[in-house]
Design an enzyme around this catalytic site. Structure first.
Site, PDB file in Angstrom:
ATOM      1  N   GLY A  65       1.047  -9.213   5.853  1.00 18.41           N
ATOM      2  CA  GLY A  65       1.070  -9.569   4.800  1.00 18.41           C
ATOM      3  C   GLY A  65       0.637  -8.175   4.722  1.00 18.41           C
ATOM      4  CB  CYS A  66      -0.992  -5.539   5.817  1.00 20.06           C
ATOM      5  SG  CYS A  66      -3.228  -6.201   5.933  1.00 20.06           S
ATOM      6  CB  THR A  67       4.368  -4.926   5.862  1.00 16.24           C
ATOM      7  OG1 THR A  67       3.466  -4.310   7.451  1.00 16.24           O
ATOM      8  CG2 THR A  67       5.584  -4.578   6.413  1.00 16.24           C
TER       9      THR A  67
END
Length: 151
Positions: A45-47
């Site tokens: 998700g952060c990527t």
């Protein structure tokens, strides 16, 4: 403490992905800016969120704004993250959680995952909008709309 609409950016210094000290007050009077908190480098998700900010970075620049990401990962982790995904913006290390505390970013999922929250500041460093959602994709359109509204 938690930032509220109309509050000024906290006077805070953090190290960026290159180990250089970054002071938020350096942007006051220069340009509007987006500060987004995310849980961890290299997670799916952060990527996706970082790459979405990257892919739409020119839209932020066209609105005169800078993008700044913050997580509790180390400067070394951030340097690898920035290099691997060719991120054109600043990523700051908040290992001691001081920025999360000053901004009032709360953990999610029963306190097990650091929060994902985006803050939009105007030219004078005043908070105009904040958005909290674990859905990484929603942060970019929310931030762009908020910047368009404060122009």
């Amino acid at each position: 403490m938690s930032l509220k609409i109309g509050d000024s950016i906290p006077d805070l210094e953090l190290k960026d992905q290159n180990g250089k000290i970054f002071n938020f007050s350096s942007l006051n009077g220069v340009q509007p800016f987006v500060v987004y908190f995310y849980p961890r480098d290299f997670t799916p998700g952060c990527t996706k969120q970082a790459c979405s900010f990257r892919d739409q970075y020119e839209e932020f620049r066209e609105l005169g704004a800078e993008v700044i990401g913050i997580s509790s990962d180390s400067e070394d982790s951030h340097a690898r993250f920035v290099k691997k995904y060719d991120l054109p913006f600043i990523i700051l290390s908040d290992e001691d959680q001081k920025a999360r505390e000053l901004f009032g970013v709360k953990p999610n999922l029963l306190g097990m995952v650091p929060g994902r929250e985006t803050f939009i500041f105007d030219l004078q460093g005043m908070l105009k909008y904040r958005f909290n959602s674990m859905n990484a994709k929603r942060h970019i359109p929310e931030a762009l709309t908020a910047l368009e509204n404060i122009k």
